[in-house]
Design a protein around this motif. Structure first.
Motif, PDB file in Angstrom:
ATOM      1  N   PHE A  44      22.694  -9.493 -21.872  1.00 52.95           N
ATOM      2  CA  PHE A  44      24.039  -9.801 -21.375  1.00 52.95           C
ATOM      3  C   PHE A  44      24.100 -11.161 -20.672  1.00 52.95           C
ATOM      4  O   PHE A  44      25.008 -11.417 -19.880  1.00 52.95           O
ATOM      5  N   ALA A  45      23.186 -12.029 -20.991  1.00 52.52           N
ATOM      6  CA  ALA A  45      23.101 -13.328 -20.321  1.00 52.52           C
ATOM      7  C   ALA A  45      24.355 -14.175 -20.494  1.00 52.52           C
ATOM      8  O   ALA A  45      24.719 -14.962 -19.615  1.00 52.52           O
ATOM      9  N   ASP A  46      25.043 -14.034 -21.626  1.00 58.69           N
ATOM     10  CA  ASP A  46      26.210 -14.879 -21.903  1.00 58.69           C
ATOM     11  C   ASP A  46      27.527 -14.225 -21.493  1.00 58.69           C
ATOM     12  O   ASP A  46      28.601 -14.729 -21.815  1.00 58.69           O
ATOM     13  N   GLN A  47      27.474 -13.106 -20.768  1.00 58.02           N
ATOM     14  CA  GLN A  47      28.684 -12.401 -20.357  1.00 58.02           C
ATOM     15  C   GLN A  47      28.914 -12.619 -18.865  1.00 58.02           C
ATOM     16  O   GLN A  47      28.200 -12.079 -18.023  1.00 58.02           O
ATOM     17  N   ASP A  48      29.925 -13.425 -18.536  1.00 58.18           N
ATOM     18  CA  ASP A  48      30.139 -13.747 -17.123  1.00 58.18           C
ATOM     19  C   ASP A  48      30.757 -12.602 -16.333  1.00 58.18           C
ATOM     20  O   ASP A  48      30.791 -12.651 -15.093  1.00 58.18           O
ATOM     21  N   ARG A  49      31.260 -11.569 -17.016  1.00 57.62           N
ATOM     22  CA  ARG A  49      31.825 -10.421 -16.299  1.00 57.62           C
ATOM     23  C   ARG A  49      30.855  -9.238 -16.272  1.00 57.62           C
ATOM     24  O   ARG A  49      31.236  -8.120 -15.943  1.00 57.62           O
ATOM     25  N   VAL A  50      29.610  -9.503 -16.622  1.00 59.22           N
ATOM     26  CA  VAL A  50      28.577  -8.468 -16.561  1.00 59.22           C
ATOM     27  C   VAL A  50      27.572  -8.840 -15.480  1.00 59.22           C
ATOM     28  O   VAL A  50      27.043  -9.945 -15.467  1.00 59.22           O
ATOM     29  N   GLU A  51      27.344  -7.897 -14.587  1.00 60.21           N
ATOM     30  CA  GLU A  51      26.380  -8.077 -13.508  1.00 60.21           C
ATOM     31  C   GLU A  51      25.243  -7.079 -13.708  1.00 60.21           C
ATOM     32  O   GLU A  51      25.480  -5.876 -13.811  1.00 60.21           O
ATOM     33  N   VAL A  52      24.039  -7.571 -13.781  1.00 59.94           N
ATOM     34  CA  VAL A  52      22.879  -6.694 -13.939  1.00 59.94           C
ATOM     35  C   VAL A  52      22.363  -6.304 -12.558  1.00 59.94           C
ATOM     36  O   VAL A  52      22.076  -7.171 -11.727  1.00 59.94           O
ATOM     37  N   VAL A  53      22.289  -4.992 -12.297  1.00 62.36           N
ATOM     38  CA  VAL A  53      21.778  -4.496 -11.020  1.00 62.36           C
ATOM     39  C   VAL A  53      20.522  -3.673 -11.281  1.00 62.36           C
ATOM     40  O   VAL A  53      20.463  -2.900 -12.244  1.00 62.36           O
ATOM     41  N   VAL A  54      19.525  -3.842 -10.436  1.00 67.10           N
ATOM     42  CA  VAL A  54      18.232  -3.190 -10.631  1.00 67.10           C
ATOM     43  C   VAL A  54      18.080  -2.025  -9.666  1.00 67.10           C
ATOM     44  O   VAL A  54      18.256  -2.175  -8.449  1.00 67.10           O
ATOM     45  N   ALA A  55      17.769  -0.851 -10.224  1.00 67.32           N
ATOM     46  CA  ALA A  55      17.526   0.332  -9.394  1.00 67.32           C
ATOM     47  C   ALA A  55      16.830   1.387 -10.230  1.00 67.32           C
ATOM     48  O   ALA A  55      17.294   1.722 -11.329  1.00 67.32           O
ATOM     49  N   ASP A  56      15.733   1.895  -9.722  1.00 67.13           N
ATOM     50  CA  ASP A  56      15.091   3.038 -10.363  1.00 67.13           C
ATOM     51  C   ASP A  56      15.822   4.303  -9.939  1.00 67.13           C
ATOM     52  O   ASP A  56      16.348   4.389  -8.814  1.00 67.13           O
TER      53      ASP A  56
END
Length: 300
Positions: A44-56
């Motif tokens: 999703f690197a090219d999607q400015d309205r997508v935020e990647v959040v990290v959580a197990d």
């Protein structure tokens, strides 16, 4: 007004389609990914309205941070007990504690609610988690869509293309529900944005019998496709139980014996959708079984 949606399982086949459909609306999408994986960031690197959040899923504090300000959680995770029950249970509990108003569990299946206990493992896992969802103080909506239509040209041996046969168990006139993954993603995005969505939304891209499918194959290919009786659903269920007992594939999502169980649920009629509402979100060009098979064959 922009809606904040967290999607779990967003890098998967269905999940990525759901994200794509959500981005056609006024949304901000948070993609939940486990620590140590770069797949989501790359995808999703090219999607400015997508935020990647990290959580197990075992890290409650991280899940709560990921859910801050989220208005609806859409789960599209895939797997067996450790995922469908355990991981989703952790996500659900965190969503409740974070004050998230709505939750869409990873169902995307036929109607598992009336299936005989012991006859379909994957359905039973969904039914078990559904009990948790119903007991939680959160508004939830499940999407039930029958079988994925894509399976007709893939792993499910219902149409024997080379032998010009269409299989059936017990009755060739049992109605079977099929919906493509793209259509499921479309309706799921609408469900996510529908604050008045009911507990269950049922859709079916197409509803056909084995008899109708054989006729469709004959018209498309110009060759006669015949029906082939493969036994009763009772016999198939017994074969699935034996296969499960003798196999070492309990942790696989879709081993051969699970495929048998799915056909038992479909051809017995127990998993048939009873309240299909394809018109709930307005006009949509649903992909038919004929469309799916024609695309596979390369015909019009």
């Amino acid at each position: 007004m922009t809606t904040s949606v967290l999607v779990a399982g967003a890098t998967g086949d269905l999940g990525s389609r759901i994200v794509r459909e959500l981005l056609l609306h006024d949304t901000h999408v948070r993609v939940l990914t486990r620590g140590g994986s770069s797949r989501a960031s790359e995808q999703f690197a090219d999607q400015d309205r997508v935020e990647v959040v990290v959580a197990d899923y075992t890290d409650r504090a991280a899940l709560l941070r990921a859910l801050e300000g989220v208005e609806v959680v859409v789960s599209a995770v895939s797997g067996t007990r450790s995922v469908i029950v355990d991981a989703q249970r952790a996500l659900l509990a965190a969503a409740v504690d974070a004050g998230v108003p709505r939750f869409v569990p990873s169902d995307y299946a036929a109607d598992y609610r009336s299936v005989t206990p012991g006859t379909n493992r994957n359905f039973e896992l969904r039914r078990e988690f559904a009990a948790d969802v119903d007991a939680a103080s959160i508004r939830a909506t499940s999407v039930l869509n029958g079988a994925f239509a894509d399976m007709l040209t893939g792993q499910a041996p219902l149409v024997l293309f080379d032998r010009q046969r269409v299989l059936f168990w017990s009755s060739p006139d049992q109605v079977l529900d099929f919906t493509t993954k793209d259509d499921v993603a479309w309706v799921t995005a609408h469900v996510a944005l529908d604050t008045d969505a009911p507990r269950v939304v049922e859709v079916a891209g197409d509803r056909v019998t084995s008899r109708e499918l054989a006729a469709t194959m004959s018209r498309l290919t110009g060759r006669t496709f015949r029906l082939q009786w493969a036994g009763t659903t009772g016999l198939l269920s017994a074969m699935a139980r034996t296969g499960r007992r003798l196999s070492s594939t309990e942790d696989e999502t879709f081993p051969a014996w699970q495929g048998m169980q799915y056909f038992v649920s479909m051809f017995s009629g127990e998993a048939e959708l009873r309240h299909v509402r394809n018109d709930r979100y307005g006009p949509h060009e649903w992909t038919s079984v004929r469309d799916v098979v024609a695309a596979h064959l390369g015909t019009d």
